[in-house]
Structures are given as C-alpha cells and as structure tokens.
Write a protein that holds these residues in place. Structure first.
Motif, PDB file in Angstrom:
ATOM      1  N   PRO A   1      -1.966   2.618  -5.490  1.00 19.67           N
ATOM      2  CA  PRO A   1      -1.464   4.362  -5.565  1.00 19.67           C
ATOM      3  C   PRO A   1      -3.285   4.524  -4.325  1.00 19.67           C
ATOM      4  CG  PRO A   1      -1.899   3.870  -7.337  1.00 19.67           C
ATOM      5  CD  PRO A   1      -1.133   2.366  -7.240  1.00 19.67           C
ATOM      6  N   ARG A   2      -3.466   4.689  -3.651  1.00 21.79           N
ATOM      7  CA  ARG A   2      -4.459   5.158  -2.396  1.00 21.79           C
ATOM      8  C   ARG A   2      -4.874   4.290  -2.395  1.00 21.79           C
ATOM      9  NH1 ARG A   2      -5.381   6.861  -7.843  1.00 21.79           N
ATOM     10  NH2 ARG A   2      -7.950   5.596  -7.595  1.00 21.79           N
ATOM     11  N   THR A   3      -4.330   3.577  -1.544  1.00 25.45           N
ATOM     12  CA  THR A   3      -4.422   2.454  -0.860  1.00 25.45           C
ATOM     13  C   THR A   3      -3.721   2.178   0.925  1.00 25.45           C
ATOM     14  OG1 THR A   3      -2.599   1.059  -1.682  1.00 25.45           O
ATOM     15  CG2 THR A   3      -4.281   0.389  -2.971  1.00 25.45           C
ATOM     16  N   THR A   4      -3.631   1.427   1.453  1.00 23.76           N
ATOM     17  CA  THR A   4      -4.411   1.224   2.765  1.00 23.76           C
ATOM     18  C   THR A   4      -3.747  -0.514   3.345  1.00 23.76           C
ATOM     19  OG1 THR A   4      -6.218   0.767   4.345  1.00 23.76           O
ATOM     20  CG2 THR A   4      -5.468   3.298   3.428  1.00 23.76           C
ATOM     21  N   HIS A   5      -3.164  -0.058   4.613  1.00 28.28           N
ATOM     22  CA  HIS A   5      -3.170  -1.994   4.623  1.00 28.28           C
ATOM     23  C   HIS A   5      -3.992  -3.011   4.408  1.00 28.28           C
ATOM     24  CE1 HIS A   5      -0.668  -5.019   7.074  1.00 28.28           C
ATOM     25  NE2 HIS A   5      -1.999  -5.111   7.980  1.00 28.28           N
ATOM     26  N   SER A   6      -5.535  -2.445   3.863  1.00 26.14           N
ATOM     27  CA  SER A   6      -6.251  -3.618   3.912  1.00 26.14           C
ATOM     28  C   SER A   6      -6.208  -3.506   2.074  1.00 26.14           C
ATOM     29  CB  SER A   6      -7.403  -3.435   4.486  1.00 26.14           C
ATOM     30  OG  SER A   6      -7.236  -3.121   6.095  1.00 26.14           O
ATOM     31  N   LEU A   7      -4.935  -3.977   1.902  1.00 34.52           N
ATOM     32  CA  LEU A   7      -5.059  -3.322  -0.278  1.00 34.52           C
ATOM     33  C   LEU A   7      -6.010  -4.809  -0.114  1.00 34.52           C
ATOM     34  CD1 LEU A   7      -2.124  -2.969  -1.455  1.00 34.52           C
ATOM     35  CD2 LEU A   7      -3.547  -4.932  -2.358  1.00 34.52           C
ATOM     36  N   PRO A   8      -6.032  -5.909   0.295  1.00 32.78           N
ATOM     37  CA  PRO A   8      -6.907  -7.291  -0.889  1.00 32.78           C
ATOM     38  C   PRO A   8      -8.622  -6.404  -1.053  1.00 32.78           C
ATOM     39  CG  PRO A   8      -5.340  -8.101   0.807  1.00 32.78           C
ATOM     40  CD  PRO A   8      -6.035  -7.023   1.091  1.00 32.78           C
ATOM     41  N   LEU A   9      -8.968  -5.639  -0.202  1.00 36.85           N
ATOM     42  CA  LEU A   9     -10.340  -5.175   0.184  1.00 36.85           C
ATOM     43  C   LEU A   9     -10.396  -3.858  -1.009  1.00 36.85           C
ATOM     44  CD1 LEU A   9     -11.512  -4.829   3.353  1.00 36.85           C
ATOM     45  CD2 LEU A   9     -13.335  -6.270   1.610  1.00 36.85           C
ATOM     46  N   GLN A  10      -9.208  -3.560  -0.852  1.00 34.12           N
ATOM     47  CA  GLN A  10      -9.724  -2.253  -1.806  1.00 34.12           C
ATOM     48  C   GLN A  10      -9.510  -2.162  -3.171  1.00 34.12           C
ATOM     49  OE1 GLN A  10      -6.654   0.050   1.070  1.00 34.12           O
ATOM     50  NE2 GLN A  10      -7.969   1.428   0.873  1.00 34.12           N
ATOM     51  N   VAL A  11      -8.619  -3.473  -3.781  1.00 35.52           N
ATOM     52  CA  VAL A  11      -7.916  -3.649  -5.388  1.00 35.52           C
ATOM     53  C   VAL A  11      -8.622  -5.049  -5.304  1.00 35.52           C
ATOM     54  CG1 VAL A  11      -6.136  -1.617  -4.571  1.00 35.52           C
ATOM     55  CG2 VAL A  11      -5.774  -4.266  -4.318  1.00 35.52           C
ATOM     56  N   ALA A  12      -9.706  -5.362  -4.866  1.00 34.89           N
ATOM     57  CA  ALA A  12     -10.507  -6.835  -5.395  1.00 34.89           C
ATOM     58  C   ALA A  12     -10.148  -6.639  -6.561  1.00 34.89           C
ATOM     59  CB  ALA A  12     -11.306  -7.231  -4.301  1.00 34.89           C
ATOM     60  N   GLU A  13     -10.983  -5.376  -7.228  1.00 36.55           N
ATOM     61  CA  GLU A  13     -11.345  -5.873  -9.018  1.00 36.55           C
ATOM     62  C   GLU A  13     -10.295  -5.650  -9.616  1.00 36.55           C
ATOM     63  OE1 GLU A  13     -14.613  -6.120 -10.217  1.00 36.55           O
ATOM     64  OE2 GLU A  13     -15.195  -5.726  -7.898  1.00 36.55           O
TER      65      GLU A  13
ATOM     66  N   ALA B   1       1.005  -0.960   0.064  1.00 31.44           N
ATOM     67  CA  ALA B   1       0.188  -0.099   0.364  1.00 31.44           C
ATOM     68  C   ALA B   1       0.760   0.617   0.065  1.00 31.44           C
ATOM     69  CB  ALA B   1      -1.265  -0.225   0.799  1.00 31.44           C
ATOM     70  N   ASP B   2       0.537   1.871  -0.107  1.00 30.32           N
ATOM     71  CA  ASP B   2       1.426   3.878  -0.436  1.00 30.32           C
ATOM     72  C   ASP B   2       1.071   3.976   0.906  1.00 30.32           C
ATOM     73  OD1 ASP B   2      -1.555   5.091  -1.434  1.00 30.32           O
ATOM     74  OD2 ASP B   2      -0.468   5.921  -2.745  1.00 30.32           O
ATOM     75  N   ASP B   3      -0.250   4.451   1.277  1.00 25.41           N
ATOM     76  CA  ASP B   3      -0.626   5.516   2.213  1.00 25.41           C
ATOM     77  C   ASP B   3      -0.971   3.922   3.829  1.00 25.41           C
ATOM     78  OD1 ASP B   3      -1.143   7.239   4.384  1.00 25.41           O
ATOM     79  OD2 ASP B   3      -3.118   6.735   3.573  1.00 25.41           O
ATOM     80  N   ARG B   4      -0.041   4.669   4.982  1.00 26.34           N
ATOM     81  CA  ARG B   4      -0.666   4.199   6.655  1.00 26.34           C
ATOM     82  C   ARG B   4       0.146   2.062   5.840  1.00 26.34           C
ATOM     83  NH1 ARG B   4      -1.962   8.557   5.832  1.00 26.34           N
ATOM     84  NH2 ARG B   4      -3.355   9.954   8.147  1.00 26.34           N
TER      85      ARG B   4
END
Length: 335
Positions: free
Chosen positions: A308-320, A281-284
């Motif tokens: 970009p524009r992600t945090t530690h919970s990356l799998p949820l945020q970039v699932a698509e 992730a690029d943030d937190r």
C-alpha cells in the motif's frame, strides 16, 4: 499524484525519475526499435558526458558501505561491473549469495537504501547492466531479449557462483524472470520487484505520458509527465537529489539499445521450478498493479504482495520492511 501518505516521500524526485526512465525506454525506444531495427551497442555519446555521469555515480556510491571487492567480469556481450559485499565471518555457511539486478538508468547505486539491511548477513553481488548507463560496457549487440539473460548467466559463471538468490527491480525484474526461465539451474529463488511487462503490459496512460518525455515540449510539460508516471507532485519532480542527478545524467548522455521484454505465457510461469516472489506497487505500478498480482496468484506464485501507498520505485519506499522480509525468504530457500 501528490499523495502525502505515500511511502518514501523524501524520495519524490527519485521515484519520478526511476519510473519515468523505465516508461520512456520501454515505450519510446521500443517503438523506435520496431520502426527502424538495427544492431548496435549501448554507448556513451561523449567522453565529457561519461565523466559527468561518473561524477554523479561516484557521489552516490560514496554514501554506500564500501564494497569488499569490485569485479569487472568479461562476458560474450561486454564487461560487467559487479560490487561484492562479503558475508561476515560468522554468517551461516548455508546462506546462498544474493544477486541484485537494477532498474533502467539506476545501476548499483539504486540499492543504497536496501544494502544496509543485508550487508554482513550473506554475500551480495550488485551489477550494473550491460547495455545501460553504468560502469559495465557493451561490445557485442543484443539480438534478442534472451541475450540480456545470457550476460547475467555468463557473469554468474565468471564469478564462480553455483546457485544464487536473484532480485530484480523494474527492467531488472524482467531480466531476472527471463534468466530464471532460461537458466533455472543457477537460481535458488527469484524476487521480482515491480517487474515490467513479464506479468502484464504497461498501463495505457503510460504511453501518453512517456511520449511527452521524448518530445521537444517545454520542461514544465515533462515535469507534469514525470509526476504522473512516478505518482509524485510536480514540486517533488523539480527537487534535485544525488540519485536523481545520476538517473538524469544517464538518460542525457547514454545511448541504450532497447529490446522490450515480453509477457510470459501461463505455461512459462508455471514451468519455473524455483520459488518466485512478486512485489507490486498499488499506485502508478508499471508492472500491472493489482491485475498483475491477481494473475501471479492465480498461477500459484507465492508470496505475492501488493504494497500500500507505493509506486514503481517500490524498493526505495519499503526498504525498511523489505530488508528483513527478504532475508527470511532467502533463508527459507537456501537449499
């Protein structure tokens, strides 16, 4: 902290909870285990607490596609709960299975946003970790972090899996890395999503914010700490979703045993014989952010992606995006 351009905005409370749980366990429980080491097993503090957690667990699982089979695999450390989604009948026989190792407190349900991209394409096995909240049980204490890799290896052997693609998030990423180092013959490839500690130590600010989560301070202070760790707003922290309830119930009712993963040496990283993929992730980030990514690249790891524009919970945020990208990665390494 409340960046509206952050991916996965609808998961605000979840992002904070997953990051906060990882940070608190690694920082606070890790210090406690050094100060007063003792051998014990993870356990539920009460039957009522487990039932409250189980209700939250079942609520999230009801939103996931139904598993083909559910396994309870005995190992030398306890019984591992594994959900299997079998490949479709017309899926290529060359496709190796994928094993999913969760972050702290989140278990099998954390993969809900990702599973739909992979179910049917190849056989998937998602595990609840031994020694953490979930439906796995621990009966024998861990004496080293290597024991966490050992239960994974024993579970894979119990499932009669020869070579698999392993994916781990957060603490599960650290377990996946240690398993790949200790048992390389079982691993066709390994994907590390925000893996804690193994590439880089925790950010200094995490120690301060994590301490607040464990101290008898007003809840409003803890909300600010969760927001800072998770990279969300305080308003998002105060939202309630099924998976955030699940993580909260696990933290409230389960006593886990921490063995903090160590940072690998350069020689250990370069000795890994299988393809290794790292996503940061690029943030937190709790994996070390751009410093961890730079180290991985310098050691020859490919691909290394900073999202970009992600945090530690990356799998949820970039699932698509991650769904088809990982499918292509596995296909390239199905040998």
């Amino acid at each position: 902290m409340g960046d509206t351009s952050r991916r996965g905005g609808r998961y605000g409370r979840v992002l904070a909870d997953l990051a906060g749980a990882a940070a608190a366990w690694l920082v606070i429980d890790g210090v406690a285990s050094v100060a007063a080491p003792r051998l014990r097993v993870g356990h539920w503090r009460s039957r009522a607490g487990f039932e409250s957690y189980r209700a939250a667990y079942d609520e999230v699982m009801a939103t996931l596609p139904e598993a083909t089979r559910v396994h309870d695999v005995p190992t030398g450390y306890g019984t591992v709960r594994v959900n299997e989604w079998a490949a479709a009948a017309d899926a290529p026989v060359t496709h190796r299975p994928v094993v999913l190792l969760p972050g702290i407190r989140s278990g099998i349900p954390m993969w809900g946003a990702n599973l739909t991209h992979w179910i049917g394409r190849r056989t998937l096995y998602a595990m609840d970790a031994v020694g953490d909240a979930g439906l796995s049980t621990q009966s024998v204490p861990f004496t080293s972090f290597g024991d966490r890799a050992a239960w994974v290896e024993q579970a894979l052997a119990g499932l009669d899996l020869d070579r698999v693609h392993v994916v781990g998030h957060s603490f599960g990423g650290a377990v996946a890395a240690h398993h790949a180092l200790d048992h390389p013959g079982r691993v066709a490839s390994v994907t590390l999503l925000e893996p804690v500690m193994v590439l880089h130590g925790l950010p200094a600010s995490t120690y301060l914010w994590s301490a607040l989560l464990m101290l008898p301070v007003p809840q409003s202070w803890k909300d600010h700490a969760l927001a800072a760790i998770g990279g969300v707003s305080v308003a998002e922290v105060r939202e309630r979703t099924p998976i955030s309830v699940l993580v909260d119930e696990g933290a409230r009712h389960y006593t886990a045993v921490t063995l903090v993963p160590r940072t690998f040496t350069d020689a250990e990283w370069t000795a890994l014989p299988m393809p290794v993929r790292v996503d940061i992730a690029d943030d937190r980030s709790l994996a070390g952010g751009t410093a961890a990514a730079a180290r991985a690249r310098a050691l020859g790891t490919r691909p290394v992606t900073v999202w970009p524009r992600t945090t530690h919970s990356l799998p949820l945020q970039v699932a698509e995006e991650l769904g088809p990208e990982l499918e292509r990665y596995w296909a390239d390494h199905d040998r």
